[in-house]
Scaffold this active site. Structure first.
Site, mmCIF file in Angstrom:
data_model
loop_
_atom_site.group_PDB
_atom_site.id
_atom_site.type_symbol
_atom_site.label_atom_id
_atom_site.label_comp_id
_atom_site.label_asym_id
_atom_site.label_seq_id
_atom_site.Cartn_x
_atom_site.Cartn_y
_atom_site.Cartn_z
ATOM 1 N N HIS A 465 -0.295 1.064 5.258
ATOM 2 C CA HIS A 465 1.225 1.288 4.897
ATOM 3 C C HIS A 465 2.107 1.721 5.877
ATOM 4 O O HIS A 465 3.434 1.488 5.556
ATOM 5 C CB HIS A 465 1.202 2.195 3.799
ATOM 6 N N ASP A 469 4.471 -2.949 3.886
ATOM 7 C CA ASP A 469 5.078 -2.471 2.743
ATOM 8 C C ASP A 469 4.430 -3.170 1.410
ATOM 9 O O ASP A 469 3.776 -4.110 1.505
ATOM 10 C CB ASP A 469 6.543 -2.626 2.648
#
Length: 494
Positions: A465, A469
């Site tokens: 992450h 995204d």
């Protein structure tokens, strides 16, 4: 006739080294493959063998000098002497038989140590040239060591369980075929510590110790005969600077075990491969911000396509059509749209890969390994199926090389072959994405307002992450789903 001794290839992206130690001086007689000097790079120590028998005529690169790949190190005068002079024997002693040392082969890029796992021969056994003598185990692969000559195994230097360095001595083979003088295996010599006074340390290591302000007895040498190398100094400095960690659960002592239970337990040392798997998986969790997103795919279209063309496909290409080529193609298609899933973090930079080297996780009796199919974005369905099958077989046999498990940019893990219905795969650092496949199971689904039984599979994408995204991760998985539910999209690049 003279022979040049040059710097060998030092490894990927390594272009120079420091001459750490010369084991010979000008005028010394040397045998072919006898070690002449030791070079030190940022990561590993490289021993340079003599390319021919003769006399060391001139040393061009002195200890402490920095040299590039293929640079001239020294020159040999061939024919001046075939080998170092042997000690004078007693008058009544017979001439000794010619012996050959069995050395640890090159273990792979950045791999400097292995464990002797199994000896196939014992002292006194007759061996043929190229017959397998023993098996070594590194962090990732098993390496079989063949006999360099025919004869009798007269000495085992490194016993089972011993740690050996690349280029180290494993055993001795006598070419005479006569019975050996030794009847028992000799234990591997224990590594010397930095406190030894009769070993000359690498010049680069001496400078590093002076700069760091540490003494010789604070460093453990890993070079020949316990010689301290520059990398040993770096390790000692790092260890001294590292704060004492709090007691972690993994390092905590075991809870007391009842005597009757302890008697029924079996304690087995973890293999190097299993230790590496454990370390890398934990490192991935500690470093990356791992998140997993899920979806499901109707496998009916892929299954129908396989059933229609599998016979013709196998007849033409000589390989069965499996599911992995479809998933590989679907992932390549999705990676083009979401390139950050095919990227990696390097410090404060993001490195985008304009190619796809696909890791295909494979379970083996020794543990999970991930062979890499290089440039899979340029390969056909048949080429992908052939390479996956070939690398899968070699992985199960422990025959994969280090190079075949390096450089992957994205990974696919198929837990469905073991019956897994749902899982969250862990990233394979430094990659930023891994796709988890699962079991195909018939489930009731609503199709055009009606309930139908469809062959469904859950998909899981674990991603880093920090650079991927949520939108990108979901988009990637949806594109994989769309390509599998309508494979015609792959042909039209939709």
């Amino acid at each position: 006739m003279t022979t040049e001794v040059r710097v060998p290839t030092l490894g990927e992206s390594v272009t120079e080294a420091t001459v750490a130690t010369w084991f010979k001086k000008p005028g010394d007689a040397v045998a072919v493959d006898e070690m002449l000097c030791e070079l030190e790079t940022d990561k590993v120590t490289v021993e340079v063998p003599s390319p021919a028998a003769g006399t060391l005529a001139d040393i061009v690169a002195k200890e402490g000098e920095t040299v590039g790949v293929n640079a001239l190190l020294a020159t040999l005068a061939e024919g001046a002497a075939a080998a170092p002079a042997a000690p004078k024997a007693e008058a009544a002693a017979p001439e000794p038989a010619e012996t050959t040392d069995v050395m640890v082969p090159t273990l792979g890029e950045s791999v400097t140590e292995a464990t002797v796992s199994t000896w196939f021969k014992k002292v006194g056994d007759t061996v043929a040239q190229d017959e397998m003598l023993c098996e070594l185990e590194t962090d990732k692969v098993s390496v079989e060591v063949p006999s360099p000559a025919a004869g009798t195994l007269v000495e085992i230097v490194a016993t089972e369980g011993s740690s050996v360095n690349a280029g180290g001595k494993l055993a001795v083979v006598s070419g005479s075929g006569a019975a050996p003088a030794k009847t028992a295996e000799a234990p591997a010599p224990a590594p010397s510590t930095g406190g030894a006074k009769d070993v000359e340390d690498a010049p680069a290591a001496k400078r590093a110790m002076a700069e760091a302000g540490i003494s010789r007895d604070q460093v453990t040498g890993t070079g020949r005969d316990g010689r301290i190398m520059k990398s040993d100094v770096s390790a000692a400095v790092a260890a001294a600077a590292k704060p004492a960690p709090a007691a972690a659960p993994a390092a905590a002592p075991r809870a007391p075990v009842a005597a009757e239970d302890a008697a029924r337990e079996e304690r087995v040392k973890m293999t190097r491969l299993r230790q590496t798997i454990a370390r890398r998986l934990k490192d991935a969790q500690n470093t990356a911000a791992i998140l997993t997103t899920y979806n499901e795919v109707d496998m009916g279209a892929v299954m129908d396509l396989r059933n229609t063309y599998k016979t013709e496909f196998e007849k033409k290409h000589g390989v069965r059509m499996g599911f992995m080529s479809f998933f590989t193609k679907a992932c390549v298609h999705a990676l083009k749209e979401v390139p950050e899933v095919n990227a990696e973090i390097d410090g404060t930079d993001i490195v985008y890969k304009n190619f796809v080297h696909m890791g295909i996780a494979a379970g083996t009796p020794q543990g999970l390994v991930v062979p890499v199919i290089r440039d899979v974005d340029r390969k056909s369905f048949a080429e992908i199926e052939k390479e996956i099958g070939e690398k899968g077989r070699r992985a199960r046999d422990g025959k994969l090389s280090m190079a075949e498990m390096q450089g992957g940019t994205f990974t696919i893990s198929n837990g469905g072959v073991y019956g897994s219905l749902m899982s969250s795969p862990i990233l394979n650092p430094p990659q930023s994405g891994i796709l988890g496949m699962h079991k195909i199971q018939d489930r009731p689904m609503v199709v055009n307002g009606k309930i139908e039984i469809r062959p469904m599979m859950y998909l899981a994408l674990s991603y880093d992450h920090r650079i991927v995204d949520g939108k990108g991760a979901v988009t990637f998985l949806v594109r994989v789903k769309e390509a599998l539910e309508d494979p015609r999209r792959l042909l039209m690049d939709l």
